[in-house]
Design a protein around this motif. Sequence first.
Motif, mmCIF file in Angstrom:
data_model
loop_
_atom_site.group_PDB
_atom_site.id
_atom_site.type_symbol
_atom_site.label_atom_id
_atom_site.label_comp_id
_atom_site.label_asym_id
_atom_site.label_seq_id
_atom_site.Cartn_x
_atom_site.Cartn_y
_atom_site.Cartn_z
ATOM 1 N N ILE A 177 0.863 -1.176 0.000
ATOM 2 C CA ILE A 177 0.000 0.000 0.000
ATOM 3 C C ILE A 177 0.900 1.227 0.000
ATOM 4 N N ARG A 178 0.426 2.296 -0.604
ATOM 5 C CA ARG A 178 1.193 3.537 -0.656
ATOM 6 C C ARG A 178 0.487 4.596 0.171
ATOM 7 N N VAL A 179 1.200 5.137 1.133
ATOM 8 C CA VAL A 179 0.687 6.200 1.989
ATOM 9 C C VAL A 179 1.645 7.370 1.877
ATOM 10 N N GLY A 180 1.206 8.441 1.195
ATOM 11 C CA GLY A 180 2.106 9.550 0.936
ATOM 12 C C GLY A 180 3.222 9.100 0.011
ATOM 13 N N GLY A 181 4.444 9.305 0.430
ATOM 14 C CA GLY A 181 5.575 8.866 -0.385
ATOM 15 C C GLY A 181 6.174 7.556 0.082
ATOM 16 N N PHE A 182 5.471 6.855 0.974
ATOM 17 C CA PHE A 182 6.009 5.624 1.545
ATOM 18 C C PHE A 182 5.205 4.418 1.077
ATOM 19 N N SER A 183 5.906 3.289 0.956
ATOM 20 C CA SER A 183 5.257 2.009 0.638
ATOM 21 C C SER A 183 5.337 1.112 1.869
#
Length: 469
Positions: A177-183
């Motif tokens: 899942i991608r949250v902002g610029g993080f996976s």
Amino acid sequence: MSVVTNTTTIGAIEAPSRRNTELALLAFAVAIPVFAYLNVGLAIDGEVPSGMLGYGLGLGLLATVAHLVVRKFAPYADPLLLPLATLLNGMGLVLIWRLDQSPRIIARYKTFSPDAPNQMLYSAIAIAMFVGVLLLLKDHRVLQRYTYISMVAALVLLLLPLVPGLGADVFGAKIWIRVGGFSIQPGEFAKIVLAVFFSGYLMVKRDALALASRRFMGLYLPRGRDLGPILTIWAVSLLILIFENDLGTSLLFFGMFVIMLYVATERTSWIVMGLLMSVAGAVGVASFAGHVQARVDAWADPFACAKDVPACDQMTEVLMSFGSGGILGTGLGQGNSDLIGFAANSDFIFATVGEELGLTGVMAFLLLYGLIIERGVRTALAARDPFGKLLAMGLSGAFALQIFVVAGGVMGLIPLTGMTMPFLAYGGSSVIANWALIGILIRISDTARRPAPAPAPSPDAEMTQVVRP
């Protein structure tokens, strides 16, 4: 009275001894990666790497913080778990940094990827998670209260990658899942939450699941009404495999349940049934799921499809890396595993171990992993409560399964699954989740090894001593 006092005294004496042993092993666990870092720098540039001091101080600081917390809040814990995890984490940072320096990877992707500094940051967050587990989880038996909440939480974590706009498809597998610029890979955290659920559930239902209805070919088969739980877990694992194309998580999910089921009931029939159901499910899904079929093809004969299928081409590079390593390897920083390209420092980082450290290095790393598993099993045997026994065994079993699945896939023993090697591979989700796992094992170990409190003296005994001439 004297026996209890002696036991308590011995336990009090052993606690400092364990702490001193752990501190000495931690110093050794930090020194080896620092020496490996120096070795890589000399091999690549012919000079001492400029970041070696910062790397050594950073790893030493993280290890010191973890040690002080264990010394304060879990003084009777197993003294090997923390040094082993630190050594593996430190060597993982070295291997990732070694691949960062590859001019071929830089030329291929036209940029320098600072994965090693990122991994150091993830390791710091992981140590913070480890500290949080020991500070907040005073008694592992508290987790038993959240058995069914854990089930709901695990299902949410497993289903998050299927949410439109949130889940990410990486090479056909929907496990991110991608949250902002993080996976984030929720499945790494789901394995811990599932272990809590399985432990609580099996502790209550183990007597019913242990009952046999008939004997067939030397195996005691369970009653039909008791097949519901294992069929449900099997169905859910198949759904994960079908909708997320994630063979690794489904195998880990179902395999952990079968291991814990066997430990709870001591029925070999559950192991046999679990293996048969795993094979049947994997073969059935592979017959119509293209992503899974491609990985099976890459496992069966990667050289035949190397020109057409990227997975086959990567697998050929991996096998050649292992083949060129020989017994002692080419030396750190002197291999060609960077030719693997994408995911060389995550899914395929064990190929770098095989090439640059050879069969000797591979066996050394597997021995380190085996020691963590052995200490986890020893913790399960020492635990005084059934929930703690099942939880420690479940976490150790999940860790062992992940090692087998990843190492077996990279070495061509089984099809690739897309999972990562704990502590070695690049990725924040993996290192954070595995440090949390080590933290829970240390908490269970501390509770199991802590001397039992001396019972209060009996008033009758005191009166007898007073009256006796």
